[in-house]
Motif scaffolding. Structure first.
Motif, PDB file in Angstrom:
ATOM      1  N   PRO A  29       0.813  -1.230   0.000  1.00 39.93           N
ATOM      2  CA  PRO A  29       0.000   0.000   0.000  1.00 39.93           C
ATOM      3  C   PRO A  29       0.847   1.282   0.000  1.00 39.93           C
ATOM      4  CG  PRO A  29      -0.934  -1.591   1.512  1.00 39.93           C
ATOM      5  CD  PRO A  29       0.398  -2.141   1.071  1.00 39.93           C
ATOM      6  N   ASP A  30       1.923   1.291   0.757  1.00 34.20           N
ATOM      7  CA  ASP A  30       2.789   2.479   0.801  1.00 34.20           C
ATOM      8  C   ASP A  30       3.445   2.740  -0.548  1.00 34.20           C
ATOM      9  OD1 ASP A  30       2.229   2.903   3.494  1.00 34.20           O
ATOM     10  OD2 ASP A  30       3.913   1.650   4.136  1.00 34.20           O
ATOM     11  N   HIS A  31       3.926   1.669  -1.182  1.00 35.32           N
ATOM     12  CA  HIS A  31       4.577   1.824  -2.487  1.00 35.32           C
ATOM     13  C   HIS A  31       3.565   2.228  -3.561  1.00 35.32           C
ATOM     14  CE1 HIS A  31       8.610   0.510  -1.411  1.00 35.32           C
ATOM     15  NE2 HIS A  31       8.017  -0.343  -0.589  1.00 35.32           N
ATOM     16  N   LEU A  32       2.389   1.632  -3.493  1.00 32.15           N
ATOM     17  CA  LEU A  32       1.341   1.997  -4.448  1.00 32.15           C
ATOM     18  C   LEU A  32       0.942   3.463  -4.270  1.00 32.15           C
ATOM     19  CD1 LEU A  32      -0.574   1.154  -6.697  1.00 32.15           C
ATOM     20  CD2 LEU A  32      -2.177   0.391  -4.933  1.00 32.15           C
ATOM     21  N   ASN A  33       0.832   3.897  -3.038  1.00 32.64           N
ATOM     22  CA  ASN A  33       0.509   5.294  -2.759  1.00 32.64           C
ATOM     23  C   ASN A  33       1.547   6.227  -3.383  1.00 32.64           C
ATOM     24  OD1 ASN A  33      -1.084   7.364  -1.443  1.00 32.64           O
ATOM     25  ND2 ASN A  33       0.628   7.577  -0.017  1.00 32.64           N
ATOM     26  N   ALA A  34       2.815   5.877  -3.250  1.00 35.01           N
ATOM     27  CA  ALA A  34       3.883   6.697  -3.837  1.00 35.01           C
ATOM     28  C   ALA A  34       3.741   6.759  -5.355  1.00 35.01           C
ATOM     29  CB  ALA A  34       5.251   6.133  -3.452  1.00 35.01           C
ATOM     30  N   GLU A  35       3.408   5.636  -5.974  1.00 37.03           N
ATOM     31  CA  GLU A  35       3.243   5.618  -7.435  1.00 37.03           C
ATOM     32  C   GLU A  35       2.035   6.442  -7.869  1.00 37.03           C
ATOM     33  OE1 GLU A  35       5.546   4.479  -9.469  1.00 37.03           O
ATOM     34  OE2 GLU A  35       6.700   3.764  -7.758  1.00 37.03           O
ATOM     35  N   VAL A  36       0.981   6.441  -7.069  1.00 46.58           N
ATOM     36  CA  VAL A  36      -0.196   7.266  -7.376  1.00 46.58           C
ATOM     37  C   VAL A  36       0.170   8.741  -7.282  1.00 46.58           C
ATOM     38  CG1 VAL A  36      -2.492   7.941  -6.534  1.00 46.58           C
ATOM     39  CG2 VAL A  36      -1.891   5.507  -6.715  1.00 46.58           C
ATOM     40  N   VAL A  37       0.885   9.113  -6.225  1.00 49.61           N
ATOM     41  CA  VAL A  37       1.297  10.512  -6.036  1.00 49.61           C
ATOM     42  C   VAL A  37       2.199  10.964  -7.191  1.00 49.61           C
ATOM     43  CG1 VAL A  37       2.674  12.056  -4.581  1.00 49.61           C
ATOM     44  CG2 VAL A  37       1.017  10.499  -3.537  1.00 49.61           C
ATOM     45  N   LEU A  38       3.077  10.068  -7.648  1.00 52.48           N
ATOM     46  CA  LEU A  38       3.961  10.401  -8.760  1.00 52.48           C
ATOM     47  C   LEU A  38       3.237  10.459 -10.105  1.00 52.48           C
ATOM     48  CD1 LEU A  38       7.048   8.191  -7.846  1.00 52.48           C
ATOM     49  CD2 LEU A  38       6.960  10.689  -7.881  1.00 52.48           C
ATOM     50  N   GLY A  39       2.034   9.907 -10.153  1.00 46.52           N
ATOM     51  CA  GLY A  39       1.282   9.884 -11.400  1.00 46.52           C
ATOM     52  C   GLY A  39       1.572   8.669 -12.265  1.00 46.52           C
ATOM     53  N   THR A  40       2.379   7.750 -11.759  1.00 48.53           N
ATOM     54  CA  THR A  40       2.719   6.536 -12.498  1.00 48.53           C
ATOM     55  C   THR A  40       1.520   5.603 -12.592  1.00 48.53           C
ATOM     56  OG1 THR A  40       4.937   6.704 -11.569  1.00 48.53           O
ATOM     57  CG2 THR A  40       4.363   4.614 -12.583  1.00 48.53           C
ATOM     58  N   VAL A  41       0.714   5.580 -11.535  1.00 48.77           N
ATOM     59  CA  VAL A  41      -0.445   4.691 -11.447  1.00 48.77           C
ATOM     60  C   VAL A  41      -1.689   5.532 -11.209  1.00 48.77           C
ATOM     61  CG1 VAL A  41      -1.527   2.900 -10.036  1.00 48.77           C
ATOM     62  CG2 VAL A  41       0.899   2.733 -10.599  1.00 48.77           C
ATOM     63  N   GLN A  42      -2.710   5.330 -12.078  1.00 53.14           N
ATOM     64  CA  GLN A  42      -3.955   6.081 -11.924  1.00 53.14           C
ATOM     65  C   GLN A  42      -5.172   5.186 -11.773  1.00 53.14           C
ATOM     66  OE1 GLN A  42      -4.186   8.941 -15.100  1.00 53.14           O
ATOM     67  NE2 GLN A  42      -2.283   9.923 -14.501  1.00 53.14           N
ATOM     68  N   ASN A  43      -5.011   3.873 -11.999  1.00 52.12           N
ATOM     69  CA  ASN A  43      -6.135   2.943 -11.854  1.00 52.12           C
ATOM     70  C   ASN A  43      -5.582   1.541 -11.588  1.00 52.12           C
ATOM     71  OD1 ASN A  43      -5.515   1.723 -14.459  1.00 52.12           O
ATOM     72  ND2 ASN A  43      -6.423   3.576 -15.360  1.00 52.12           N
ATOM     73  N   LEU A  44      -6.481   0.591 -11.369  1.00 48.88           N
ATOM     74  CA  LEU A  44      -6.041  -0.766 -11.032  1.00 48.88           C
ATOM     75  C   LEU A  44      -5.288  -1.439 -12.167  1.00 48.88           C
ATOM     76  CD1 LEU A  44      -9.014  -2.203  -8.943  1.00 48.88           C
ATOM     77  CD2 LEU A  44      -6.784  -1.416  -8.134  1.00 48.88           C
ATOM     78  N   GLU A  45      -5.690  -1.188 -13.397  1.00 54.11           N
ATOM     79  CA  GLU A  45      -4.973  -1.768 -14.547  1.00 54.11           C
ATOM     80  C   GLU A  45      -3.523  -1.298 -14.569  1.00 54.11           C
ATOM     81  OE1 GLU A  45      -5.600  -3.942 -17.119  1.00 54.11           O
ATOM     82  OE2 GLU A  45      -7.479  -4.481 -16.158  1.00 54.11           O
ATOM     83  N   GLU A  46      -3.327  -0.013 -14.338  1.00 55.04           N
ATOM     84  CA  GLU A  46      -1.970   0.524 -14.323  1.00 55.04           C
ATOM     85  C   GLU A  46      -1.186   0.005 -13.121  1.00 55.04           C
ATOM     86  OE1 GLU A  46      -2.224   4.777 -14.629  1.00 55.04           O
ATOM     87  OE2 GLU A  46      -2.857   4.693 -16.727  1.00 55.04           O
ATOM     88  N   ALA A  47      -1.877  -0.209 -12.006  1.00 56.36           N
ATOM     89  CA  ALA A  47      -1.214  -0.773 -10.826  1.00 56.36           C
ATOM     90  C   ALA A  47      -0.745  -2.195 -11.112  1.00 56.36           C
ATOM     91  CB  ALA A  47      -2.147  -0.746  -9.628  1.00 56.36           C
ATOM     92  N   ALA A  48      -1.588  -2.976 -11.768  1.00 55.43           N
ATOM     93  CA  ALA A  48      -1.207  -4.346 -12.128  1.00 55.43           C
ATOM     94  C   ALA A  48      -0.036  -4.332 -13.107  1.00 55.43           C
ATOM     95  CB  ALA A  48      -2.395  -5.086 -12.728  1.00 55.43           C
ATOM     96  N   GLU A  49      -0.046  -3.396 -14.042  1.00 59.66           N
ATOM     97  CA  GLU A  49       1.064  -3.259 -14.983  1.00 59.66           C
ATOM     98  C   GLU A  49       2.345  -2.868 -14.250  1.00 59.66           C
ATOM     99  OE1 GLU A  49       3.109  -3.175 -18.629  1.00 59.66           O
ATOM    100  OE2 GLU A  49       1.158  -4.021 -18.132  1.00 59.66           O
ATOM    101  N   TRP A  50       2.234  -1.911 -13.327  1.00 54.70           N
ATOM    102  CA  TRP A  50       3.388  -1.491 -12.536  1.00 54.70           C
ATOM    103  C   TRP A  50       3.972  -2.676 -11.762  1.00 54.70           C
ATOM    104  CZ3 TRP A  50       3.380  -1.270  -7.046  1.00 54.70           C
ATOM    105  CH2 TRP A  50       4.556  -0.765  -6.501  1.00 54.70           C
ATOM    106  N   LEU A  51       3.105  -3.499 -11.187  1.00 54.03           N
ATOM    107  CA  LEU A  51       3.586  -4.667 -10.444  1.00 54.03           C
ATOM    108  C   LEU A  51       4.375  -5.629 -11.332  1.00 54.03           C
ATOM    109  CD1 LEU A  51       0.577  -5.455  -8.092  1.00 54.03           C
ATOM    110  CD2 LEU A  51       2.937  -4.974  -7.391  1.00 54.03           C
ATOM    111  N   SER A  52       4.077  -5.633 -12.628  1.00 54.04           N
ATOM    112  CA  SER A  52       4.788  -6.550 -13.524  1.00 54.04           C
ATOM    113  C   SER A  52       6.256  -6.161 -13.701  1.00 54.04           C
ATOM    114  CB  SER A  52       4.095  -6.623 -14.888  1.00 54.04           C
ATOM    115  OG  SER A  52       4.328  -5.454 -15.640  1.00 54.04           O
ATOM    116  N   TYR A  53       6.646  -4.982 -13.242  1.00 52.67           N
ATOM    117  CA  TYR A  53       8.034  -4.534 -13.336  1.00 52.67           C
ATOM    118  C   TYR A  53       8.800  -4.738 -12.025  1.00 52.67           C
ATOM    119  CZ  TYR A  53       6.369  -2.297 -17.560  1.00 52.67           C
ATOM    120  OH  TYR A  53       5.819  -2.063 -18.789  1.00 52.67           O
ATOM    121  N   THR A  54       8.199  -5.416 -11.074  1.00 51.59           N
ATOM    122  CA  THR A  54       8.815  -5.548  -9.761  1.00 51.59           C
ATOM    123  C   THR A  54       9.484  -6.907  -9.565  1.00 51.59           C
ATOM    124  OG1 THR A  54       6.807  -6.423  -8.719  1.00 51.59           O
ATOM    125  CG2 THR A  54       7.077  -4.008  -8.746  1.00 51.59           C
TER     126      THR A  54
END
Length: 99
Positions: A29-54
Motif C-alpha cells: 500500500p505504501d509503495h502503491l501510494n507513492a506511485e499514485v502521487v507520482l502519477g505513475t499509477v492512476q487505476n487498477l490496470e496501471e497498478a497491475a502493470e506497474w507490479l509486472s516490473y517488480t
C-alpha cells in the motif's frame, strides 16, 4: 559489518545458495501510494502493470506457491494478471480505508 555467527548466512546469499524473496507485499500500500502521487499509477490496470516490473512479480512467477498462488492458477493465467489485480485492489482498499 556483521556478527561472526551470521557470516555463513550472508556468504550463502552471495553465492546464490539461498533464494532471496520479495518483501514488497508487506508494504505494497505504501509503495502503491507513492506511485499514485507520482502519477505513475492512476487505476487498477496501471497498478497491475506497474507490479509486472517488480522483483515481487519475478518471484511470483518462479515460486508461485510461496506467494499463495495455486499451481493451476499459473496455468490459467501465465502472466498472473488476476493475482496482480487482486494485490493492487487489496492495497488500494487499505489506502482508502486509512485515508
Amino acid at each position: 559489518m556483521t556478527q561472526h555467527s551470521e557470516l555463513q548466512y550472508y556468504l550463502s546469499l552471495t553465492n546464490l545458495q539461498l533464494p532471496v524473496e520479495s518483501q514488497l507485499i508487506k508494504t505494497l500500500p505504501d509503495h502503491l501510494n507513492a506511485e499514485v502521487v507520482l502519477g505513475t499509477v492512476q487505476n487498477l490496470e496501471e497498478a497491475a502493470e506497474w507490479l509486472s516490473y517488480t522483483f515481487l512479480y519475478i518471484r511470483m512467477l518462479r515460486n508461485p506457491a510461496l506467494y499463495g498462488i495455486p499451481a493451476d492458477a499459473k496455468k490459467d493465467d501465465p502472466t498472473l494478471k488476476q493475482r496482480r489485480l487482486d494485490l493492487a485492489h487489496t492495497a488500494a482498499a487499505l489506502l482508502e480505508k486509512n485515508h
